[in-house]
Design a protein around this motif. Sequence first.
Motif, PDB file in Angstrom:
ATOM      1  N   ARG A  25       0.847  -1.190   0.000  1.00  0.00           N
ATOM      2  CA  ARG A  25       0.000   0.000   0.000  1.00  0.00           C
ATOM      3  C   ARG A  25       0.881   1.238   0.000  1.00  0.00           C
ATOM      4  N   VAL A  26       0.347   2.293  -0.580  1.00  0.00           N
ATOM      5  CA  VAL A  26       1.046   3.568  -0.572  1.00  0.00           C
ATOM      6  C   VAL A  26      -0.005   4.672  -0.684  1.00  0.00           C
ATOM      7  N   GLY A  27       0.313   5.851  -0.154  1.00  0.00           N
ATOM      8  CA  GLY A  27      -0.591   6.989  -0.229  1.00  0.00           C
ATOM      9  C   GLY A  27      -0.141   7.966  -1.299  1.00  0.00           C
ATOM     10  N   LEU A  28      -1.091   8.551  -2.005  1.00  0.00           N
ATOM     11  CA  LEU A  28      -0.815   9.556  -3.025  1.00  0.00           C
ATOM     12  C   LEU A  28      -1.403  10.882  -2.550  1.00  0.00           C
ATOM     13  N   VAL A  29      -0.546  11.855  -2.342  1.00  0.00           N
ATOM     14  CA  VAL A  29      -0.998  13.154  -1.845  1.00  0.00           C
ATOM     15  C   VAL A  29      -1.454  14.006  -3.025  1.00  0.00           C
ATOM     16  N   VAL A  30      -2.720  14.448  -2.980  1.00  0.00           N
ATOM     17  CA  VAL A  30      -3.301  15.281  -4.035  1.00  0.00           C
ATOM     18  C   VAL A  30      -3.841  16.553  -3.401  1.00  0.00           C
ATOM     19  N   ASP A  31      -4.045  17.568  -4.230  1.00  0.00           N
ATOM     20  CA  ASP A  31      -4.580  18.826  -3.709  1.00  0.00           C
ATOM     21  C   ASP A  31      -6.088  18.782  -3.534  1.00  0.00           C
ATOM     22  N   GLN A  32      -6.790  18.078  -4.422  1.00  0.00           N
ATOM     23  CA  GLN A  32      -8.254  18.065  -4.355  1.00  0.00           C
ATOM     24  C   GLN A  32      -8.790  16.789  -4.997  1.00  0.00           C
ATOM     25  N   ILE A  33      -9.837  16.232  -4.403  1.00  0.00           N
ATOM     26  CA  ILE A  33     -10.558  15.095  -4.986  1.00  0.00           C
ATOM     27  C   ILE A  33     -11.796  15.648  -5.674  1.00  0.00           C
ATOM     28  N   LEU A  34     -11.869  15.515  -6.995  1.00  0.00           N
ATOM     29  CA  LEU A  34     -12.957  16.109  -7.773  1.00  0.00           C
ATOM     30  C   LEU A  34     -14.176  15.206  -7.872  1.00  0.00           C
ATOM     31  N   GLY A  35     -14.003  13.895  -7.692  1.00  0.00           N
ATOM     32  CA  GLY A  35     -15.145  12.979  -7.743  1.00  0.00           C
ATOM     33  C   GLY A  35     -14.888  11.806  -8.673  1.00  0.00           C
ATOM     34  N   ASP A  36     -15.921  10.966  -8.809  1.00  0.00           N
ATOM     35  CA  ASP A  36     -15.772   9.790  -9.667  1.00  0.00           C
ATOM     36  C   ASP A  36     -15.902  10.198 -11.134  1.00  0.00           C
ATOM     37  N   HIS A  37     -15.368   9.342 -12.019  1.00  0.00           N
ATOM     38  CA  HIS A  37     -15.369   9.666 -13.440  1.00  0.00           C
ATOM     39  C   HIS A  37     -15.356   8.376 -14.250  1.00  0.00           C
ATOM     40  N   GLN A  38     -16.310   8.272 -15.201  1.00  0.00           N
ATOM     41  CA  GLN A  38     -16.314   7.144 -16.131  1.00  0.00           C
ATOM     42  C   GLN A  38     -15.176   7.353 -17.129  1.00  0.00           C
ATOM     43  N   THR A  39     -14.154   6.521 -17.024  1.00  0.00           N
ATOM     44  CA  THR A  39     -12.901   6.768 -17.738  1.00  0.00           C
ATOM     45  C   THR A  39     -12.785   5.879 -18.966  1.00  0.00           C
ATOM     46  N   VAL A  40     -12.789   6.519 -20.135  1.00  0.00           N
ATOM     47  CA  VAL A  40     -12.540   5.808 -21.387  1.00  0.00           C
ATOM     48  C   VAL A  40     -11.039   5.872 -21.646  1.00  0.00           C
ATOM     49  N   ILE A  41     -10.386   4.714 -21.612  1.00  0.00           N
ATOM     50  CA  ILE A  41      -8.924   4.666 -21.676  1.00  0.00           C
ATOM     51  C   ILE A  41      -8.441   4.844 -23.112  1.00  0.00           C
ATOM     52  N   LYS A  42      -7.571   5.835 -23.292  1.00  0.00           N
ATOM     53  CA  LYS A  42      -6.925   6.066 -24.580  1.00  0.00           C
ATOM     54  C   LYS A  42      -5.429   5.792 -24.422  1.00  0.00           C
ATOM     55  N   PRO A  43      -4.820   5.097 -25.376  1.00  0.00           N
ATOM     56  CA  PRO A  43      -3.380   4.799 -25.241  1.00  0.00           C
ATOM     57  C   PRO A  43      -2.538   6.051 -25.385  1.00  0.00           C
ATOM     58  N   LEU A  44      -1.366   6.033 -24.756  1.00  0.00           N
ATOM     59  CA  LEU A  44      -0.424   7.134 -24.890  1.00  0.00           C
ATOM     60  C   LEU A  44       0.298   7.041 -26.230  1.00  0.00           C
ATOM     61  N   SER A  45       0.804   8.156 -26.685  1.00  0.00           N
ATOM     62  CA  SER A  45       1.567   8.161 -27.931  1.00  0.00           C
ATOM     63  C   SER A  45       2.896   7.443 -27.711  1.00  0.00           C
ATOM     64  N   SER A  46       3.537   7.100 -28.805  1.00  0.00           N
ATOM     65  CA  SER A  46       4.829   6.410 -28.704  1.00  0.00           C
ATOM     66  C   SER A  46       5.871   7.279 -28.004  1.00  0.00           C
ATOM     67  N   PHE A  47       5.685   8.598 -28.043  1.00  0.00           N
ATOM     68  CA  PHE A  47       6.623   9.509 -27.394  1.00  0.00           C
ATOM     69  C   PHE A  47       6.494   9.450 -25.871  1.00  0.00           C
ATOM     70  N   HIS A  48       5.273   9.167 -25.374  1.00  0.00           N
ATOM     71  CA  HIS A  48       5.022   9.199 -23.939  1.00  0.00           C
ATOM     72  C   HIS A  48       4.873   7.813 -23.311  1.00  0.00           C
ATOM     73  N   GLU A  49       4.861   6.741 -24.122  1.00  0.00           N
ATOM     74  CA  GLU A  49       4.512   5.430 -23.575  1.00  0.00           C
ATOM     75  C   GLU A  49       5.553   4.891 -22.597  1.00  0.00           C
ATOM     76  N   ASP A  50       6.779   5.432 -22.623  1.00  0.00           N
ATOM     77  CA  ASP A  50       7.811   4.971 -21.695  1.00  0.00           C
ATOM     78  C   ASP A  50       7.806   5.736 -20.377  1.00  0.00           C
ATOM     79  N   VAL A  51       6.912   6.698 -20.226  1.00  0.00           N
ATOM     80  CA  VAL A  51       6.808   7.424 -18.959  1.00  0.00           C
ATOM     81  C   VAL A  51       6.138   6.498 -17.948  1.00  0.00           C
ATOM     82  N   GLY A  52       6.881   6.063 -16.947  1.00  0.00           N
ATOM     83  CA  GLY A  52       6.411   4.978 -16.087  1.00  0.00           C
ATOM     84  C   GLY A  52       5.241   5.303 -15.200  1.00  0.00           C
TER      85      GLY A  52
END
Length: 655
Positions: free
Chosen positions: A591-618
């Motif tokens: 487990r780990v915690g992620l510190v964020v500034d604000q929680i905006l709410g739930d969102h139905q997320t349609v996943i789009k792939p990253l471009s080849s330029f960004h796909e190696d960003v871990g």
Amino acid sequence: MSGLDPIETFRQEAQELLEQVEQGLLDLAHRPGDRDLIDAVFRGLHTLKGSGAMFGFDALAAFTHHCETAFDRVRKGEVPATPRLVGCVLAAQDHMRALAEGRTVEPGVGEALLADLHAAVEGADAPAASAAPTAPGARTWKIRFSLPADALVNGARPLPLLDELRELGECQVRVITDDVPVLEALVPTECRLAWEVLLTTPHGRDAIDDVFIFVIDEMTLEVEELTPVAETKVEPASDAAAKTAQADKPAETAAAQDTRAAAKSGETVRVPAERLDEMMDRVGELVIAQSRLKQLASSSLDTALRAVAEEIERLAAEMRDTMMVVRMVPVIQLFGRFRRLIHDLQNDTGKKIELQIEGETTELDKTVIERLADPLVHLVRNAADHGLETPEQRLAAGKPEAGVIKLSARQSGAEVLITITDDGRGVDRARVRAKAEENGLITPGQVLTDNELLNLIFAPGFSTAATITNLSGRGVGMDVVKKTIEGLRGALDITSNPGEGSVVSLRIPLTLAIIDGLLVRVGASRFVIPLASVEECVELSPAQDLRSTGRSLITLRDELVPFIRLREQFKTGTAPDPHQKIVVVATGQDRVGLVVDQILGDHQTVIKPLSSFHEDVGAFSGATILGDGGVALILDIPTLVQLGQRQDAQMRVAG
């Protein structure tokens, strides 16, 4: 919309037939005397041969004919289904698959397989004469059939049907030209002929129906048994009536069965996978448009607009859920393939291996199933080669002679947990450490947790095999497993007890198309956290933020949990909000915690792939389009959890 390619349709049906034959052969290896299994394998081979000839796959039909002939002798009780014979037909089945798929095969391969099959049949000891079934007397049938006019265009060929009838017995064939038009009106691509066949054969009506099994739905077929005059007897009226009544009952039952079978077949429609993918893309675009409508309605005072937006939101959610269910397939489609793999591994390793399957009805997205096949093959081969001992070693250790590899699947929230378990020797940690030091993965004497040590197995080029074999030793495979699982936004974990075996656990999302997400803000940017990974959200007070400057830890129910300040991780260059939130996420046991500034709410997320330029960003696994047209990156939770655990371990070492 263009119609389906008949050749492609045949190939799909051929794959299903070959899978049925393979499963039947694997079952037959354990139950060689099972008549139902023998009949099922023979019927599958017979159907494959007939349909292959009908669609122009002459090489496949000719090769399958020899396998069918061999199994016909098994069916008649002339030879037993020995392990050698079953193995030869399994090898021949692989060759049939290559021929059906149109792959290039090396010259002489088919002949060598048939030679092995012939030797297996001739070398089999014939069973006792009393076990052989008595062949029924020959009967004469009058068969009249005609094909639809578009049969030739769709790939159907009448000559192979006549050849199959000749194989059943003595035939007299007469062609009927009553429906052939005059020459001026003749269309060369239309089939206007009919055939009448007098067939004398010891086989029953089922064998005749099997000849026409792939065209029976469109053709006209009349089959009548001809009773010789010399055998006709005058019976009392009462006896004749009784026999007529008895004869009518099976006919009525068969008619009822045909009706039920037709109704059942009408419940299923074969749809190409690419059409489902296209439909899923359309549903994804609909969800994005619905999100936009929702945002516009929320800023409007028009109650009618809000009502319509809520109705569209409900319908879009129902369509999304329905589409998800359509794409789901049971994991038995994946697990079932490993029965053949285990059969082959027993021959390659000389070990006795028992495969156990649990949770075969658990469902996953079809795309996930396809991408999981290769990783699971590597894991099962690794368990058989590295994990399980030889029969002699197992007996010396007080274990059963046969080792066990168990595949199990169960749903856990929006994820599916797949485990590969073996009862072998377990992981030799000293050997893993020595090999890692030799490869330069760790320094001599470096302090590692047990989990970190075991995960070195998935490093590129890592292998503890002493010699290179056709199964292992080259250091490839396990790193591919890890990359593939992470590419599926999944997590991988391994546990092992010396002398007891190992367990590899895979946590895989149900789908890769649309997920429920938690929309958060970090600085001026918005991000999506997959909701399936979220455990809880807590507030990070300014006082706690100051106290944890040196070491980022928070106490949750007497347990220390490391957390990552995403504002610093992503270098936003903005000051923190006064009321920051910690989103606690987990993968497996970490487990780990992620510190964020604000929680905006739930969102139905349609996943789009990253471009080849960004796909190696871990830190990111994809992106999504928000209702206002903006883009939010989807956080890669396994990567962030590993980062948080690594930072915590480094702080502990530093004191």
